[in-house]
Write a protein that holds these residues in place. Structure first.
Motif, PDB file in Angstrom:
ATOM      1  N   THR A 176       0.838  -1.194   0.000  1.00 36.52           N
ATOM      2  CA  THR A 176       0.000   0.000   0.000  1.00 36.52           C
ATOM      3  C   THR A 176       0.876   1.249   0.000  1.00 36.52           C
ATOM      4  OG1 THR A 176      -0.104  -0.111   2.419  1.00 36.52           O
ATOM      5  CG2 THR A 176      -1.929  -1.101   1.193  1.00 36.52           C
ATOM      6  N   THR A 177       0.311   2.354  -0.462  1.00 42.21           N
ATOM      7  CA  THR A 177       1.030   3.631  -0.441  1.00 42.21           C
ATOM      8  C   THR A 177       0.429   4.609   0.560  1.00 42.21           C
ATOM      9  OG1 THR A 177      -0.325   4.434  -2.288  1.00 42.21           O
ATOM     10  CG2 THR A 177       1.794   3.417  -2.840  1.00 42.21           C
ATOM     11  N   ASP A 178      -0.846   4.402   0.899  1.00 42.11           N
ATOM     12  CA  ASP A 178      -1.504   5.257   1.888  1.00 42.11           C
ATOM     13  C   ASP A 178      -2.611   4.454   2.566  1.00 42.11           C
ATOM     14  OD1 ASP A 178      -2.633   7.184   3.459  1.00 42.11           O
ATOM     15  OD2 ASP A 178      -3.326   8.462   1.794  1.00 42.11           O
ATOM     16  N   ASN A 179      -2.346   3.981   3.761  1.00 41.34           N
ATOM     17  CA  ASN A 179      -3.323   3.158   4.475  1.00 41.34           C
ATOM     18  C   ASN A 179      -4.585   3.930   4.850  1.00 41.34           C
ATOM     19  OD1 ASN A 179      -1.840   0.781   4.372  1.00 41.34           O
ATOM     20  ND2 ASN A 179      -0.712   1.252   6.259  1.00 41.34           N
ATOM     21  N   LEU A 180      -4.449   5.231   5.017  1.00 42.11           N
ATOM     22  CA  LEU A 180      -5.619   6.047   5.357  1.00 42.11           C
ATOM     23  C   LEU A 180      -6.631   6.105   4.216  1.00 42.11           C
ATOM     24  CD1 LEU A 180      -3.824   8.964   7.198  1.00 42.11           C
ATOM     25  CD2 LEU A 180      -5.447   7.385   8.221  1.00 42.11           C
ATOM     26  N   ALA A 181      -6.148   5.910   2.998  1.00 37.24           N
ATOM     27  CA  ALA A 181      -7.026   5.994   1.836  1.00 37.24           C
ATOM     28  C   ALA A 181      -7.714   4.668   1.525  1.00 37.24           C
ATOM     29  CB  ALA A 181      -6.232   6.452   0.614  1.00 37.24           C
ATOM     30  N   VAL A 182      -7.457   3.644   2.319  1.00 33.88           N
ATOM     31  CA  VAL A 182      -8.051   2.325   2.064  1.00 33.88           C
ATOM     32  C   VAL A 182      -9.468   2.246   2.605  1.00 33.88           C
ATOM     33  CG1 VAL A 182      -7.891  -0.152   2.573  1.00 33.88           C
ATOM     34  CG2 VAL A 182      -5.822   1.146   2.014  1.00 33.88           C
ATOM     35  N   PHE A 183      -9.713   2.874   3.743  1.00 36.08           N
ATOM     36  CA  PHE A 183     -10.996   2.698   4.422  1.00 36.08           C
ATOM     37  C   PHE A 183     -12.182   3.195   3.609  1.00 36.08           C
ATOM     38  CE2 PHE A 183     -14.454   4.096   7.161  1.00 36.08           C
ATOM     39  CZ  PHE A 183     -14.710   2.924   7.857  1.00 36.08           C
ATOM     40  N   ALA A 184     -13.269   2.409   3.645  1.00 32.70           N
ATOM     41  CA  ALA A 184     -14.564   2.799   3.076  1.00 32.70           C
ATOM     42  C   ALA A 184     -15.638   2.139   3.928  1.00 32.70           C
ATOM     43  CB  ALA A 184     -14.683   2.360   1.622  1.00 32.70           C
ATOM     44  N   THR A 185     -16.813   2.703   3.960  1.00 33.56           N
ATOM     45  CA  THR A 185     -17.869   2.126   4.792  1.00 33.56           C
ATOM     46  C   THR A 185     -18.286   0.751   4.291  1.00 33.56           C
ATOM     47  OG1 THR A 185     -19.522   3.333   3.497  1.00 33.56           O
ATOM     48  CG2 THR A 185     -18.749   4.355   5.529  1.00 33.56           C
ATOM     49  N   GLU A 186     -18.208   0.527   2.972  1.00 30.44           N
ATOM     50  CA  GLU A 186     -18.510  -0.781   2.404  1.00 30.44           C
ATOM     51  C   GLU A 186     -17.223  -1.582   2.272  1.00 30.44           C
ATOM     52  OE1 GLU A 186     -21.473  -2.048   1.830  1.00 30.44           O
ATOM     53  OE2 GLU A 186     -22.435  -0.188   2.520  1.00 30.44           O
ATOM     54  N   THR A 187     -17.240  -2.840   2.717  1.00 29.88           N
ATOM     55  CA  THR A 187     -16.036  -3.668   2.726  1.00 29.88           C
ATOM     56  C   THR A 187     -15.412  -3.794   1.346  1.00 29.88           C
ATOM     57  OG1 THR A 187     -17.013  -4.952   4.510  1.00 29.88           O
ATOM     58  CG2 THR A 187     -15.096  -5.891   3.417  1.00 29.88           C
ATOM     59  N   ILE A 188     -16.225  -4.063   0.344  1.00 32.67           N
ATOM     60  CA  ILE A 188     -15.667  -4.252  -0.994  1.00 32.67           C
ATOM     61  C   ILE A 188     -15.044  -2.975  -1.529  1.00 32.67           C
ATOM     62  CG2 ILE A 188     -17.753  -3.713  -2.348  1.00 32.67           C
ATOM     63  CD1 ILE A 188     -16.935  -6.276  -4.039  1.00 32.67           C
ATOM     64  N   GLU A 189     -15.537  -1.832  -1.080  1.00 35.88           N
ATOM     65  CA  GLU A 189     -14.946  -0.565  -1.499  1.00 35.88           C
ATOM     66  C   GLU A 189     -13.567  -0.378  -0.882  1.00 35.88           C
ATOM     67  OE1 GLU A 189     -15.747   1.654  -3.758  1.00 35.88           O
ATOM     68  OE2 GLU A 189     -17.461   0.403  -4.343  1.00 35.88           O
ATOM     69  N   SER A 190     -13.380  -0.893   0.334  1.00 38.39           N
ATOM     70  CA  SER A 190     -12.049  -0.838   0.953  1.00 38.39           C
ATOM     71  C   SER A 190     -11.055  -1.633   0.117  1.00 38.39           C
ATOM     72  CB  SER A 190     -12.103  -1.389   2.378  1.00 38.39           C
ATOM     73  OG  SER A 190     -12.774  -0.503   3.248  1.00 38.39           O
ATOM     74  N   ILE A 191     -11.479  -2.810  -0.340  1.00 38.30           N
ATOM     75  CA  ILE A 191     -10.608  -3.640  -1.170  1.00 38.30           C
ATOM     76  C   ILE A 191     -10.316  -2.928  -2.490  1.00 38.30           C
ATOM     77  CG2 ILE A 191     -10.363  -5.862  -2.347  1.00 38.30           C
ATOM     78  CD1 ILE A 191     -12.231  -7.062  -0.238  1.00 38.30           C
ATOM     79  N   ARG A 192     -11.344  -2.336  -3.079  1.00 33.73           N
ATOM     80  CA  ARG A 192     -11.148  -1.590  -4.325  1.00 33.73           C
ATOM     81  C   ARG A 192     -10.204  -0.404  -4.131  1.00 33.73           C
ATOM     82  NH1 ARG A 192     -17.595  -1.658  -5.488  1.00 33.73           N
ATOM     83  NH2 ARG A 192     -17.734  -3.694  -6.545  1.00 33.73           N
ATOM     84  N   ASN A 193     -10.330   0.270  -2.995  1.00 26.65           N
ATOM     85  CA  ASN A 193      -9.444   1.401  -2.703  1.00 26.65           C
ATOM     86  C   ASN A 193      -7.989   0.957  -2.624  1.00 26.65           C
ATOM     87  OD1 ASN A 193     -11.534   3.230  -2.626  1.00 26.65           O
ATOM     88  ND2 ASN A 193     -11.730   3.211  -0.391  1.00 26.65           N
TER      89      ASN A 193
END
Length: 396
Positions: A176-193
């Protein structure tokens, strides 16, 4: 005679004391109960394959920055001592139960008018929200890299996406390059991020808390969308043979990791076992080379003496680790053969109609060739499929 006896008793006591107690080099009034030792690293011998070097990696572990019980500095030192070359930083994205302790401990450091909160929502099953990220999730990587300089250990930045296991499963985002940018309220969106920033995503412990290895509805969606790059074949003491078939079907790299939370010695050293590791065959241990190797699926999974992975790579590993040397031949044309294991891996060998043979690390055993039966050897502690072990013929 009595004086002579007392002399030998006193001499014996002196020798006994000097053998057990050591005077401090600075404080002459202080004794050491045993001779101080420097930190010892376990050196693990694994074979070079196709010109690539085997780097020992743990791609899944935790510290006090999420739910582990060691500091990041201690985890790095421990990894080096356990013989590893590479360690991924994979703190939980949403699950950080230690924060409640930090909040209380750091109360006096909170700015006036600000309120310190613990956002460990997963443990209490609160809905995911943007408020869950209230810390610097890149800081653990920074701390690890600083500590790793002393040990020449390569740190792979990452994060573990950790929603409710029975419903969503867990996934490690690596590189990863920015762990803060991974989070999303939907789990699959976190993976996509994570994928958007170039991360490689690994499915963690695919059978943990499940009744079987059947995919959940969410897992099917993740696999169908092609969001995964790898899968854990082994996690701690868990082994999922069916996951090997899944890796082959979806072209995933295979790995074995500790997912360690407590000191690794509790699970491995006390049982005389090497630490779980993902063996990465790379040109060097730079991030670029390690990533290239992982994407090319040049990885093997090793856990408690069990080696799993792609059949071709397992075969090359074994062929480079074990050599055969013929010695004398009798009148019936049968030769005595010495098998030598040059690696730190123990092998469980079996020939049809014979008892299992154990070829210990850095050791040799003697076998005889057979003219009437096959000389093919099944390596029982290798897994190339759900029910497939490596079969190797030394052409004896």
């Amino acid at each position: 005679m009595k004086r002579l006896t007392l002399f030998f008793v006193a001499l014996s006591a002196t020798l006994s004391l000097s053998a057990q107690y050591y005077q401090d080099a600075v404080n002459k009034d202080m004794l050491h109960i045993r001779q101080p030792r420097t930190l010892q690293r376990v050196e693990i011998d694994l074979p070079v394959v196709d010109g690539y070097t085997p780097y020992k990696a743990d791609l899944h572990n935790h510290t006090i920055f999420s739910d582990g019980h060691l500091t990041m500095e201690a985890r790095v030192r421990e990894a080096w001592a356990d013989g590893l070359d590479v360690m991924a930083v994979t703190e939980h994205l949403e699950y950080r139960p230690h924060e409640k302790n930090y909040v209380k401990y750091l109360k006096g450091y909170v700015k006036k008018g600000a309120e310190a909160k613990n956002y460990n929502f997963v443990s209490v099953n609160r809905p995911a929200s943007a408020d869950a990220i209230n810390v610097d999730l890149n800081y653990p990587v920074e701390v690890a890299r600083k500590a790793a300089k002393m040990y020449d250990l390569t740190i792979i930045p990452g994060i573990e996406i950790t929603r409710r296991e029975g419903e969503y499963s867990h996934f490690n985002a690596l590189f990863t390059t920015d762990n803060l940018a991974v989070f999303a309220t939907e789990t699959i969106e976190s993976i996509r991020n994570a994928k958007k920033q170039g991360a490689l995503v690994m499915h963690n412990h695919p059978g943990w808390t499940h009744k079987d290895m059947k995919m959940t509805k969410f897992e099917k969606e993740v696999y169908k969308e092609g969001l995964l790059d790898g899968i854990e074949i082994m996690n701690g003491t868990e082994f999922y043979p069916q996951a090997i078939e899944r890796a082959k079907k979806y072209n995933l790299f295979m790995s074995s990791n500790t997912d360690v939370h407590y000191p690794s010695a509790e699970r491995y050293e006390r049982y005389g076992a090497l630490r779980n590791m993902t063996i990465i065959y790379a040109k060097d241990k730079s991030l670029a080379s390690l990533r290239e190797a992982i994407e090319a699926r040049r990885t093997l999974a090793l856990s408690f003496g069990t080696l799993a992975g792609d059949e071709e790579l397992v075969r090359k590993f074994f062929a480079a680790a074990v050599t055969a040397c013929k010695t004398e031949v009798d009148q019936k044309g049968r030769a005595q053969v010495i098998l030598t294991n040059h690696s730190s891996v123990e092998w469980l060998l079996s020939r049809e109609g014979e008892k299992m043979m154990i070829l210990e690390p850095k050791s040799s055993i003697i076998i005889r060739t057979r003219s009437s039966k096959s000389n093919a050897i099944t390596v029982l502690n290798t897994w190339c499929g759900e029910n497939q072990h490596l079969v190797y013929d030394f052409n004896l």
